[in-house]
Enzyme design. Structure first.
Site, PDB file in Angstrom:
ATOM      1  N   TRP A  66      -2.444 -64.802  19.742  1.00  0.00           N
ATOM      2  CA  TRP A  66      -3.530 -65.596  20.268  1.00  0.00           C
ATOM      3  C   TRP A  66      -2.896 -66.935  20.622  1.00  0.00           C
ATOM      4  CZ3 TRP A  66      -8.008 -63.540  21.420  1.00  0.00           C
ATOM      5  CH2 TRP A  66      -8.654 -62.636  20.577  1.00  0.00           C
ATOM      6  N   HIS A  98      -5.781 -69.339  17.442  1.00  0.00           N
ATOM      7  CA  HIS A  98      -5.327 -69.485  16.054  1.00  0.00           C
ATOM      8  C   HIS A  98      -6.009 -70.660  15.348  1.00  0.00           C
ATOM      9  CE1 HIS A  98      -2.439 -66.321  15.559  1.00  0.00           C
ATOM     10  NE2 HIS A  98      -1.884 -66.594  16.722  1.00  0.00           N
ATOM     11  N   ASP A 112       4.644 -68.760  15.093  1.00  0.00           N
ATOM     12  CA  ASP A 112       5.149 -68.542  16.452  1.00  0.00           C
ATOM     13  C   ASP A 112       6.335 -69.458  16.766  1.00  0.00           C
ATOM     14  OD1 ASP A 112       3.526 -66.445  17.221  1.00  0.00           O
ATOM     15  OD2 ASP A 112       1.945 -67.750  17.998  1.00  0.00           O
ATOM     16  N   ARG A 123       9.426 -68.011  14.324  1.00  0.00           N
ATOM     17  CA  ARG A 123      10.082 -66.764  14.746  1.00  0.00           C
ATOM     18  C   ARG A 123      11.132 -67.009  15.817  1.00  0.00           C
ATOM     19  NH1 ARG A 123       5.192 -63.999  18.386  1.00  0.00           N
ATOM     20  NH2 ARG A 123       6.790 -62.846  19.506  1.00  0.00           N
ATOM     21  N   HIS A 181       4.502 -59.756  14.053  1.00  0.00           N
ATOM     22  CA  HIS A 181       3.357 -60.255  14.819  1.00  0.00           C
ATOM     23  C   HIS A 181       2.557 -59.178  15.539  1.00  0.00           C
ATOM     24  CE1 HIS A 181       4.220 -64.740  14.642  1.00  0.00           C
ATOM     25  NE2 HIS A 181       5.309 -64.217  14.111  1.00  0.00           N
ATOM     26  N   HIS A 194      -1.944 -67.254  10.143  1.00  0.00           N
ATOM     27  CA  HIS A 194      -1.576 -66.857  11.500  1.00  0.00           C
ATOM     28  C   HIS A 194      -1.837 -65.371  11.766  1.00  0.00           C
ATOM     29  CE1 HIS A 194       0.701 -67.152  15.272  1.00  0.00           C
ATOM     30  NE2 HIS A 194       1.178 -65.950  14.968  1.00  0.00           N
ATOM     31  N   ASP A 210      -3.650 -62.947  14.599  1.00  0.00           N
ATOM     32  CA  ASP A 210      -2.963 -61.969  15.463  1.00  0.00           C
ATOM     33  C   ASP A 210      -3.574 -60.572  15.358  1.00  0.00           C
ATOM     34  OD1 ASP A 210      -1.125 -63.698  16.573  1.00  0.00           O
ATOM     35  OD2 ASP A 210       0.568 -63.023  15.359  1.00  0.00           O
ATOM     36  N   HIS A 221      -2.524 -56.916  20.254  1.00  0.00           N
ATOM     37  CA  HIS A 221      -1.488 -56.994  19.225  1.00  0.00           C
ATOM     38  C   HIS A 221      -1.483 -55.730  18.366  1.00  0.00           C
ATOM     39  CE1 HIS A 221      -0.474 -61.491  19.274  1.00  0.00           C
ATOM     40  NE2 HIS A 221      -1.083 -61.179  20.387  1.00  0.00           N
ATOM     41  N   HIS A 255      -1.467 -59.035  28.514  1.00  0.00           N
ATOM     42  CA  HIS A 255      -1.358 -59.567  27.156  1.00  0.00           C
ATOM     43  C   HIS A 255      -1.621 -61.072  27.124  1.00  0.00           C
ATOM     44  CE1 HIS A 255       0.063 -59.373  22.965  1.00  0.00           C
ATOM     45  NE2 HIS A 255       0.331 -60.648  23.194  1.00  0.00           N
ATOM     46  N   ASP A 301      -4.424 -63.334  25.108  1.00  0.00           N
ATOM     47  CA  ASP A 301      -4.007 -64.362  24.154  1.00  0.00           C
ATOM     48  C   ASP A 301      -4.662 -65.706  24.461  1.00  0.00           C
ATOM     49  OD1 ASP A 301      -2.290 -63.038  22.444  1.00  0.00           O
ATOM     50  OD2 ASP A 301      -0.458 -63.655  23.462  1.00  0.00           O
TER      51      ASP A 301
HETATM   52 ZN    ZN Z   1       1.776 -64.304  16.135  1.00  0.00          ZN
END
Ligand code: ZN
Length: 276
Positions: A21, A26, A64, A67, A79, A120, A124, A130, A153, A157
């Site tokens: 998202w 989020h 995010d 990662r 995720h 988080h 997701d 997702h 996607h 998001d």
């Molecule tokens: Zn994520």
């Protein structure tokens, strides 16, 4: 492919190459959760995250960023889930088919990381794409949004939630969602049915399957050809018909997150949780 859990957080989610998202989604999940945590849960979480008014929202996109760092690279595949189903005819997430259990790493099981991941990933896992393998959760499906080429996607998001929020910021949008929950417009009574600390895997799979259902009904209701077709702009009729579901999914994510935190801190027998 990776459904992973780590105590005490439920760590399971979805989000191919692009993002989760977006930040709006989020943050909104976090604000809804902040509304539903009990005072003892708020104290517990604030002892870890600090006491800023946006204490949960301000860490909600941290995974995010993490990662994309060398030390956080291991977490990238947490995720998303690649459900190998067949939308729009059939939508389902199956643990044995779609998830690969991973051993928890004690070094990552720090409370701060765990709570930031939970905040988080609760978000997701409620983004339908997702929880879908098809074209890496729609990353490989090119569509038109507002006259420009985009991928499916990314618009789920970000662009769809942003348009659905109609100018509201995360805190204002969360407030609207709380109102819809409180006045019964959203029926939250069943949202916690399959949520239990005794069955983290089952909890995660029920949340994932919930979101994945929307791949068939709202993301790809008429298959990919219908949205890839020449002249179709998803900011039009498609958004009008399907865009609002992002609001309810984000509300549900926040409500579940707040309630799950209460369950961790207060236990199942306490106040708010048992009322639901
Ligand atoms: Zn994520």
């Amino acid at each position: 492919m990776h459904c992973h859990h780590m105590i005490p957080a439920l760590l399971l989610s979805t989000a191919p190459a692009a993002h989760a998202w977006g930040v709006l989604g989020h943050s909104t999940v976090a604000y809804v959760a902040q509304h539903y945590v009990t005072p003892s849960t708020a104290n517990f979480v604030q002892a870890i995250l600090g006491t800023a008014p946006d204490y949960m929202a301000n860490v909600s996109s941290w995974p995010d960023t993490y990662r994309r760092t060398p030390e956080g690279e291991w977490s990238t595949q947490l995720h998303w889930i690649d459900a190998n189903d067949a939308p729009p005819e059939s939508c389902e997430v199956e643990y044995t088919r779609d998830c690969r259990p991973r051993a928890a790493k004690s070094t990552e099981a720090q409370l701060l990381d765990a709570i930031r991941f939970l905040i988080h990933f609760a978000g997701d896992i409620h983004q339908p794409l997702h929880t879908e393998a098809l074209e890496e959760g729609g990353n490989g499906i090119n569509i038109t949004w507002d006259g420009k080429t985009a991928n499916l996607h990314a618009i789920w998001d970000t662009q769809i939630p942003v348009k659905a929020a109609a100018g509201k910021n995360a805190s204002e949008w969360a407030e609207e969602m709380v109102g819809l929950i409180e006045n019964g417009k959203y029926n939250a009574s069943g949202w916690l049915d399959a949520t239990s600390l005794d069955d983290i895997k089952g909890t995660a799979m029920s949340w994932a399957n919930d979101a994945n259902d929307y791949v068939c009904t709202d993301v790809l209701p008429d298959g990919r050809e219908a949205i890839e077709a020449e002249g179709v702009d998803l900011a039009g009729a498609y958004f009008e018909k399907h865009g609002e579901v992002t609001k309810e999914l984000i509300a549900r994510a926040g409500y579940r997150l707040g309630s799950f935190l209460n369950l961790i801190v207060d236990g199942p027998a306490n106040g708010h949780w048992s009322d639901n």
